[in-house]
Write a protein that holds these residues in place. Structure first.
Motif, PDB file in Angstrom:
ATOM      1  N   ILE A 155      -5.750  -0.329  -1.319  1.00  0.00           N
ATOM      2  CA  ILE A 155      -5.642  -1.754  -0.977  1.00  0.00           C
ATOM      3  C   ILE A 155      -6.364  -2.608  -2.011  1.00  0.00           C
ATOM      4  O   ILE A 155      -5.969  -3.742  -2.261  1.00  0.00           O
ATOM      5  CB  ILE A 155      -6.195  -1.987   0.444  1.00  0.00           C
ATOM      6  CG1 ILE A 155      -5.293  -1.266   1.414  1.00  0.00           C
ATOM      7  CG2 ILE A 155      -6.380  -3.452   0.740  1.00  0.00           C
ATOM      8  CD1 ILE A 155      -4.953  -1.916   2.673  1.00  0.00           C
ATOM      9  N   LYS A 156      -7.402  -2.063  -2.643  1.00  0.00           N
ATOM     10  CA  LYS A 156      -8.151  -2.875  -3.611  1.00  0.00           C
ATOM     11  C   LYS A 156      -7.334  -3.200  -4.865  1.00  0.00           C
ATOM     12  O   LYS A 156      -7.672  -4.108  -5.604  1.00  0.00           O
ATOM     13  CB  LYS A 156      -9.482  -2.206  -3.955  1.00  0.00           C
ATOM     14  CG  LYS A 156      -9.407  -1.028  -4.881  1.00  0.00           C
ATOM     15  CD  LYS A 156     -10.691  -0.241  -5.021  1.00  0.00           C
ATOM     16  CE  LYS A 156     -11.824  -0.988  -5.613  1.00  0.00           C
ATOM     17  NZ  LYS A 156     -12.999  -0.154  -5.857  1.00  0.00           N
ATOM     18  N   ILE A 157      -6.228  -2.482  -5.097  1.00  0.00           N
ATOM     19  CA  ILE A 157      -5.366  -2.756  -6.255  1.00  0.00           C
ATOM     20  C   ILE A 157      -4.599  -4.062  -6.074  1.00  0.00           C
ATOM     21  O   ILE A 157      -4.354  -4.784  -7.045  1.00  0.00           O
ATOM     22  CB  ILE A 157      -4.385  -1.588  -6.490  1.00  0.00           C
ATOM     23  CG1 ILE A 157      -5.144  -0.341  -6.925  1.00  0.00           C
ATOM     24  CG2 ILE A 157      -3.335  -1.959  -7.527  1.00  0.00           C
ATOM     25  CD1 ILE A 157      -4.282   0.882  -7.079  1.00  0.00           C
ATOM     26  N   SER A 197      -4.374   6.792   0.699  1.00  0.00           N
ATOM     27  CA  SER A 197      -5.769   6.379   0.619  1.00  0.00           C
ATOM     28  C   SER A 197      -5.888   4.906   0.953  1.00  0.00           C
ATOM     29  O   SER A 197      -5.119   4.092   0.448  1.00  0.00           O
ATOM     30  CB  SER A 197      -6.331   6.633  -0.778  1.00  0.00           C
ATOM     31  OG  SER A 197      -7.641   6.126  -0.877  1.00  0.00           O
ATOM     32  N   ASN A 198      -6.861   4.583   1.788  1.00  0.00           N
ATOM     33  CA  ASN A 198      -7.131   3.177   2.092  1.00  0.00           C
ATOM     34  C   ASN A 198      -7.712   2.459   0.881  1.00  0.00           C
ATOM     35  O   ASN A 198      -7.685   1.235   0.811  1.00  0.00           O
ATOM     36  CB  ASN A 198      -8.072   3.060   3.291  1.00  0.00           C
ATOM     37  CG  ASN A 198      -7.361   3.409   4.581  1.00  0.00           C
ATOM     38  OD1 ASN A 198      -6.158   3.221   4.723  1.00  0.00           O
ATOM     39  ND2 ASN A 198      -8.102   3.947   5.527  1.00  0.00           N
ATOM     40  N   ASP A 199      -8.256   3.214  -0.072  1.00  0.00           N
ATOM     41  CA  ASP A 199      -8.824   2.626  -1.291  1.00  0.00           C
ATOM     42  C   ASP A 199      -7.769   1.884  -2.119  1.00  0.00           C
ATOM     43  O   ASP A 199      -8.110   1.016  -2.918  1.00  0.00           O
ATOM     44  CB  ASP A 199      -9.473   3.703  -2.164  1.00  0.00           C
ATOM     45  CG  ASP A 199     -10.698   4.319  -1.512  1.00  0.00           C
ATOM     46  OD1 ASP A 199     -11.383   3.616  -0.748  1.00  0.00           O
ATOM     47  OD2 ASP A 199     -10.961   5.507  -1.772  1.00  0.00           O
ATOM     48  N   LEU A 203      -9.296   4.988  -9.434  1.00  0.00           N
ATOM     49  CA  LEU A 203      -9.565   3.555  -9.293  1.00  0.00           C
ATOM     50  C   LEU A 203     -10.863   3.170  -9.981  1.00  0.00           C
ATOM     51  O   LEU A 203     -10.952   2.113 -10.612  1.00  0.00           O
ATOM     52  CB  LEU A 203      -9.600   3.158  -7.821  1.00  0.00           C
ATOM     53  CG  LEU A 203      -8.267   3.267  -7.083  1.00  0.00           C
ATOM     54  CD1 LEU A 203      -8.440   2.896  -5.625  1.00  0.00           C
ATOM     55  CD2 LEU A 203      -7.191   2.445  -7.737  1.00  0.00           C
ATOM     56  N   GLU A 263     -11.022   0.503 -12.976  1.00  0.00           N
ATOM     57  CA  GLU A 263     -11.866  -0.683 -12.814  1.00  0.00           C
ATOM     58  C   GLU A 263     -12.930  -0.794 -13.893  1.00  0.00           C
ATOM     59  O   GLU A 263     -13.184  -1.881 -14.426  1.00  0.00           O
ATOM     60  CB  GLU A 263     -12.520  -0.647 -11.426  1.00  0.00           C
ATOM     61  CG  GLU A 263     -13.182  -1.922 -11.021  1.00  0.00           C
ATOM     62  CD  GLU A 263     -13.604  -1.884  -9.561  1.00  0.00           C
ATOM     63  OE1 GLU A 263     -13.775  -2.958  -8.994  1.00  0.00           O
ATOM     64  OE2 GLU A 263     -13.774  -0.790  -8.999  1.00  0.00           O
ATOM     65  N   ARG A 298      -9.818   7.774  -5.532  1.00  0.00           N
ATOM     66  CA  ARG A 298     -11.075   7.030  -5.691  1.00  0.00           C
ATOM     67  C   ARG A 298     -11.573   7.092  -7.134  1.00  0.00           C
ATOM     68  O   ARG A 298     -11.968   6.082  -7.711  1.00  0.00           O
ATOM     69  CB  ARG A 298     -12.129   7.574  -4.733  1.00  0.00           C
ATOM     70  CG  ARG A 298     -13.434   6.795  -4.808  1.00  0.00           C
ATOM     71  CD  ARG A 298     -14.376   7.164  -3.706  1.00  0.00           C
ATOM     72  NE  ARG A 298     -13.902   6.492  -2.501  1.00  0.00           N
ATOM     73  CZ  ARG A 298     -14.070   6.938  -1.291  1.00  0.00           C
ATOM     74  NH1 ARG A 298     -14.696   8.055  -1.082  1.00  0.00           N
ATOM     75  NH2 ARG A 298     -13.620   6.269  -0.256  1.00  0.00           N
ATOM     76  N   LYS A 318       0.842  -1.203   0.000  1.00  0.00           N
ATOM     77  CA  LYS A 318       0.000   0.000   0.000  1.00  0.00           C
ATOM     78  C   LYS A 318       0.875   1.250   0.000  1.00  0.00           C
ATOM     79  O   LYS A 318       0.597   2.218  -0.713  1.00  0.00           O
ATOM     80  CB  LYS A 318      -0.931  -0.009   1.201  1.00  0.00           C
ATOM     81  CG  LYS A 318      -1.840   1.199   1.279  1.00  0.00           C
ATOM     82  CD  LYS A 318      -2.743   1.096   2.513  1.00  0.00           C
ATOM     83  CE  LYS A 318      -3.455   2.378   2.775  1.00  0.00           C
ATOM     84  NZ  LYS A 318      -2.762   3.279   3.671  1.00  0.00           N
ATOM     85  N   PRO A 337      -5.299  -7.127  -4.848  1.00  0.00           N
ATOM     86  CA  PRO A 337      -5.888  -8.335  -5.448  1.00  0.00           C
ATOM     87  C   PRO A 337      -5.946  -8.281  -6.973  1.00  0.00           C
ATOM     88  O   PRO A 337      -5.808  -9.313  -7.637  1.00  0.00           O
ATOM     89  CB  PRO A 337      -7.301  -8.401  -4.861  1.00  0.00           C
ATOM     90  CG  PRO A 337      -7.302  -7.485  -3.705  1.00  0.00           C
ATOM     91  CD  PRO A 337      -6.189  -6.513  -3.902  1.00  0.00           C
ATOM     92  N   TRP A 338      -6.135  -7.108  -7.535  1.00  0.00           N
ATOM     93  CA  TRP A 338      -6.156  -6.974  -8.998  1.00  0.00           C
ATOM     94  C   TRP A 338      -4.847  -7.493  -9.568  1.00  0.00           C
ATOM     95  O   TRP A 338      -4.822  -8.196 -10.573  1.00  0.00           O
ATOM     96  CB  TRP A 338      -6.330  -5.531  -9.428  1.00  0.00           C
ATOM     97  CG  TRP A 338      -7.622  -4.883  -9.084  1.00  0.00           C
ATOM     98  CD1 TRP A 338      -8.739  -5.459  -8.551  1.00  0.00           C
ATOM     99  CD2 TRP A 338      -7.946  -3.506  -9.256  1.00  0.00           C
ATOM    100  NE1 TRP A 338      -9.722  -4.514  -8.372  1.00  0.00           N
ATOM    101  CE2 TRP A 338      -9.265  -3.307  -8.800  1.00  0.00           C
ATOM    102  CE3 TRP A 338      -7.246  -2.410  -9.746  1.00  0.00           C
ATOM    103  CZ2 TRP A 338      -9.900  -2.076  -8.821  1.00  0.00           C
ATOM    104  CZ3 TRP A 338      -7.865  -1.180  -9.766  1.00  0.00           C
ATOM    105  CH2 TRP A 338      -9.184  -1.012  -9.310  1.00  0.00           C
TER     106      TRP A 338
END
Length: 148
Positions: free
Chosen positions: A107-109, A103-105, A140, A144, A137, A92, A111-112
């Motif tokens: 983290i979703k990268i 940004s905590n957002d 992302l 996505e 945000r 991160k 797994p991608w």
């Protein structure tokens, strides 16, 4: 005089006297110790070259300096940094450096990339393109919906 131990970038900048919008602008740019050190050097160099300036002007100049400077010199430097860390919070931090924003957002990268939903190279190119135009945000969301 009592010393105060500060553990966060926000705390350090606050102790230096930055508040409000200037503090939040600096926190958006300074996401790790390396960037904080860059800020210290920038302040000293600016003081030597131009003398004392207002903190508002200093923050403006540092924002411009950081936006002109890439967080990673190139894709290979990013890959080397990302692959050299193993913990999620470390990954991160690498992504925050690439985005130049916390940004905590982000983290979703992870797994991608782990599931190969997007290549490292494509992700790097898109982040470099979007980071100066959109928030984390929004960037992302665009990645996505448009590129996966």
């Amino acid at each position: 005089m009592v010393g105060i131990k500060v553990d966060t970038v926000r705390g350090v900048l606050s102790e230096l006297g930055f508040k409000g919008k200037m503090l939040s602008d600096l926190c958006d740019l300074i996401v790790d110790e390396e960037t904080l050190y860059t800020f210290y050097k920038f302040v000293l160099r600016n003081d030597e070259e131009e003398g004392r300036v207002t903190s508002l002007l200093l923050v403006h100049k540092f924002k411009k300096f950081m936006h002109d400077k890439q967080s990673f010199a190139d894709y290979h430097e990013f890959i080397e940094a990302y692959n050299s860390v193993h913990e999620v919070f470390e990954k991160k931090k690498v992504l925050e450096r690439l985005f130049r924003s916390e940004s905590n957002d982000l983290i979703k990268i992870i797994p991608w990339l782990n599931l190969e939903m997007i290549s490292y190279k494509k992700l790097y190119q898109l982040i470099v393109r979007y980071r100066s135009q959109y928030s984390v945000r929004d960037s992302l969301f665009l990645i996505e919906t448009l590129h996966m």
